[in-house]
Design a protein around this motif. Structure first.
Motif, short mmCIF file in Angstrom:
data_model
loop_
_atom_site.label_atom_id
_atom_site.label_comp_id
_atom_site.label_asym_id
_atom_site.label_seq_id
_atom_site.Cartn_x
_atom_site.Cartn_y
_atom_site.Cartn_z
N ARG A 198 16.87 21.16 -15.42
CA ARG A 198 17.03 21.25 -16.87
C ARG A 198 16.53 19.97 -17.54
N THR A 199 16.49 18.90 -16.78
CA THR A 199 16.09 17.60 -17.29
C THR A 199 14.62 17.35 -16.98
N PRO A 200 13.79 17.04 -17.97
CA PRO A 200 12.39 16.72 -17.68
C PRO A 200 12.31 15.55 -16.70
N TYR A 201 11.42 15.67 -15.72
CA TYR A 201 11.37 14.65 -14.68
C TYR A 201 9.93 14.27 -14.32
N LEU A 202 9.83 13.10 -13.69
CA LEU A 202 8.59 12.62 -13.12
C LEU A 202 8.63 12.84 -11.61
N THR A 203 7.47 12.95 -11.00
CA THR A 203 7.40 13.08 -9.54
C THR A 203 6.66 11.87 -8.96
N HIS A 204 7.11 11.47 -7.78
CA HIS A 204 6.50 10.34 -7.09
C HIS A 204 6.26 10.72 -5.63
N PRO A 205 5.14 10.27 -5.05
CA PRO A 205 4.99 10.45 -3.60
C PRO A 205 6.01 9.59 -2.88
N ALA A 206 6.44 10.05 -1.71
CA ALA A 206 7.48 9.33 -0.96
C ALA A 206 6.85 8.22 -0.13
N ASP A 207 6.20 7.29 -0.82
CA ASP A 207 5.55 6.17 -0.14
C ASP A 207 6.44 4.94 -0.20
N ALA A 208 6.78 4.41 0.95
CA ALA A 208 7.61 3.21 1.02
C ALA A 208 6.89 2.15 1.83
N TRP A 209 7.29 0.89 1.62
CA TRP A 209 6.69 -0.24 2.30
C TRP A 209 7.75 -1.07 3.01
N CYS A 210 7.30 -1.89 3.94
CA CYS A 210 8.19 -2.75 4.70
C CYS A 210 7.62 -4.18 4.69
N PHE A 211 8.50 -5.14 4.48
CA PHE A 211 8.07 -6.54 4.47
C PHE A 211 8.60 -7.24 5.70
N GLU A 212 7.69 -7.99 6.37
CA GLU A 212 8.07 -8.80 7.53
C GLU A 212 7.31 -10.13 7.48
N THR A 213 8.03 -11.20 7.32
CA THR A 213 7.52 -12.58 7.39
C THR A 213 6.52 -12.90 6.28
N TRP A 254 9.73 1.73 -3.73
CA TRP A 254 10.80 1.03 -3.02
C TRP A 254 10.27 0.47 -1.70
N PHE A 255 11.01 -0.51 -1.15
CA PHE A 255 10.57 -1.14 0.09
C PHE A 255 11.77 -1.68 0.86
N TYR A 256 11.54 -1.85 2.18
CA TYR A 256 12.54 -2.36 3.12
C TYR A 256 12.17 -3.79 3.51
N ILE A 257 13.19 -4.60 3.80
CA ILE A 257 12.98 -6.02 4.09
C ILE A 257 13.62 -6.33 5.44
N TYR A 258 12.80 -6.81 6.40
CA TYR A 258 13.30 -7.07 7.75
C TYR A 258 13.76 -8.51 7.96
N ILE A 284 16.30 -13.28 4.08
CA ILE A 284 16.46 -12.56 2.81
C ILE A 284 17.67 -11.64 2.98
N LEU A 285 18.68 -11.82 2.16
CA LEU A 285 19.91 -11.04 2.32
C LEU A 285 19.70 -9.56 2.03
N ALA A 286 18.85 -9.24 1.07
CA ALA A 286 18.65 -7.85 0.67
C ALA A 286 18.02 -7.05 1.80
N ALA A 287 18.56 -5.85 2.02
CA ALA A 287 17.99 -4.94 3.01
C ALA A 287 16.85 -4.12 2.41
N ARG A 288 16.96 -3.81 1.14
CA ARG A 288 15.91 -3.03 0.49
C ARG A 288 15.95 -3.29 -1.01
N ALA A 289 14.86 -2.88 -1.66
CA ALA A 289 14.76 -3.03 -3.11
C ALA A 289 13.94 -1.88 -3.65
N TYR A 290 14.08 -1.63 -4.93
CA TYR A 290 13.29 -0.58 -5.57
C TYR A 290 13.01 -0.99 -7.01
N SER A 291 12.07 -0.29 -7.63
CA SER A 291 11.68 -0.62 -8.99
C SER A 291 12.09 0.48 -9.95
#
Length: 421
Positions: free
Chosen positions: A74-89, A293-297, A301-308
């Motif tokens: 019922r709510t107008p929405y946007l669609t996004h591909p399920a693309d995620a990234w991972c950060f290491e070092t 969004w992305f994951y942090i290994y 860095i205390l955060a496990a993940r972040a998103y925009s």
């Protein structure tokens, strides 16, 4: 003292409680939701800072159930591909990392693939660490998911069960690993191909029709439940008597506030652990990322993940601005960090991640959610069943992520409440 007589009493105004209220309306029964906070929505609620909107942690919908889609759509929405990234070092890899090793030095790739080929043929135990080593081999498991587990679950993988995995973890396939070690043009293997998010109003907009249609009493914190007398008492002194009680309270909280709970049930409930989430919400004066969004290994860095939130929908930020929200997990209902630790670490993380300059930051907001995720400790399922059996014997229908004490997404939580009545 006046005791109000009600038919269906629902404790908690999150998506599960709203689902229960929907079912009550369909049955022609009056249901009243009692919510402790000043607004409904639970984990799907949001807050605003200087024109920036932030959800309570990351939320994206990939619901497929007809009942849920009939509400959400019922709510107008946007669609996004399920693309995620991972950060290491110092580098970014596509998710899942084991299928996207191409950016690594050749020697690293050879060592990881050799370890995968030498992985244990049989599970060494019924714990999550054994599952990871069996799936990926020691080198991949130790470099990636075992490190991430300590951050996301705040619990060693050796102490976790595997009953939560389902589609959430990509099982390892040799062809995928080899292909991703030689090419960055890899297919998306996420368990869903499309993520949906409201155009306006934050994720809560998906459940706003349910909020609008429900009878909700805000700022009603439950302090006592007497199942024998079918009474619920609230912090400001109000008391109601119910014909039917639906609870979305976390199971340990339900047991704490209920009377005449057997000692064995109290002990089982005390053994149910969840994670608290430190949310660090950052507003930027300019666009700083195109990633959802992305994951942090990295452990520093205390955060496990972040998103925009601004990538999820431009409506979440003022024109020309952008935003990020970081999630930091602790075992238990309180953060293991001080606010100063969290904010200083996040500032350093922004520099290490290469996202934005310090002068781009307009503000950083910190708050703690006492219940973020259920922790699947070994033996948890038995303790959970002990508590659920007691609730059923007390004629309390317990539902939702923390009422069912399960790893439920928003669509599953809605249906959990809907089917509780």
């Amino acid at each position: 003292m006046t005791i109000e007589q009600l038919d269906v009493v629902i404790l908690g105004g999150g998506v599960a409680g709203l689902g229960a209220a929907l079912k009550a309306r369909e049955l022609g029964r009056r249901a009243v939701i009692f919510e402790a906070r000043a607004s409904a929505g639970g984990l799907l609620d949001n807050f605003s800072i200087d024109g920036f909107r932030f959800d309570h942690a990351v939320h994206l919908s990939f619901a497929s159930e007809e009942k849920v889609r009939a509400i959400f759509d019922r709510t107008p929405y946007l669609t996004h591909p399920a693309d995620a990234w991972c950060f290491e070092t110092d580098r970014w890899l596509k998710h899942p990392v084991q299928n996207n090793l191409a950016p690594l030095p050749p020697a690293d790739k050879v060592a990881l693939i050799k370890s995968f080929l030498a992985r244990p043929a049989e599970l060494a135990g019924d714990d999550y660490e054994s599952w990871l080593r069996h799936q990926y081999g020691d080198a991949i498991a130790e470099r990636y998911p075992l490190r991430y587990t300590e951050k996301y679950w705040a619990t060693p993988a050796s102490a976790l069960s595997t009953s939560w995995i389902g589609q959430r973890m990509r099982r390892a396939e040799l062809d995928e690993i080899l292909y991703g070690a030689m090419s960055t043009e890899t297919p998306n293997t996420y368990y869903t191909k499309e993520m949906r998010y409201p155009r306006a109003g934050g994720y809560k907009a998906f459940i706003q029709p349910l909020i609008d249609a429900s009878e909700i009493r805000l700022q009603h914190q439950v302090v006592a439940i007497d199942p024998a007398q079918r009474l619920v008492r609230f912090a400001h002194g109000a008391v109601v008597q119910y014909q039917q009680l639906i609870s979305t309270l976390p199971l340990p909280v339900l047991v704490r506030v209920s009377s005449a709970v057997p000692a064995a049930v109290q002990q089982a409930a005390a053994g149910l652990k969840a994670s608290a989430i430190d949310l660090v919400s950052v507003g930027f004066r300019r666009p700083v990322t195109e990633d959802l969004w992305f994951y942090i290994y990295d452990e520093d860095i205390l955060a496990a993940r972040a998103y925009s939130p601004s990538v999820k929908s431009p409506d979440n930020v003022p024109p020309g601005c952008s935003s990020l929200q970081f999630e930091i997990y602790s075992r238990g209902e309180q953060s293991r960090y001080t606010p100063q630790q969290v904010l200083e670490n996040t500032r350093a993380a922004l520099v290490k991640l290469g996202i934005g300059r310090p002068e781009d930051v307009l503000f950083m907001d910190h708050r703690v959610l006492p219940f973020g995720n259920v922790i699947f400790d070994l033996g948890m399922e038995g303790r959970r069943q002990t508590v659920l059996d007691w609730a059923a014997s007390a004629a309390i229908a317990s539902c939702g992520r923390f009422g069912a004490w399960d790893y439920l997404w928003s669509n599953q939580s809605l249906l959990s409440g809907y089917h509780a009545l």
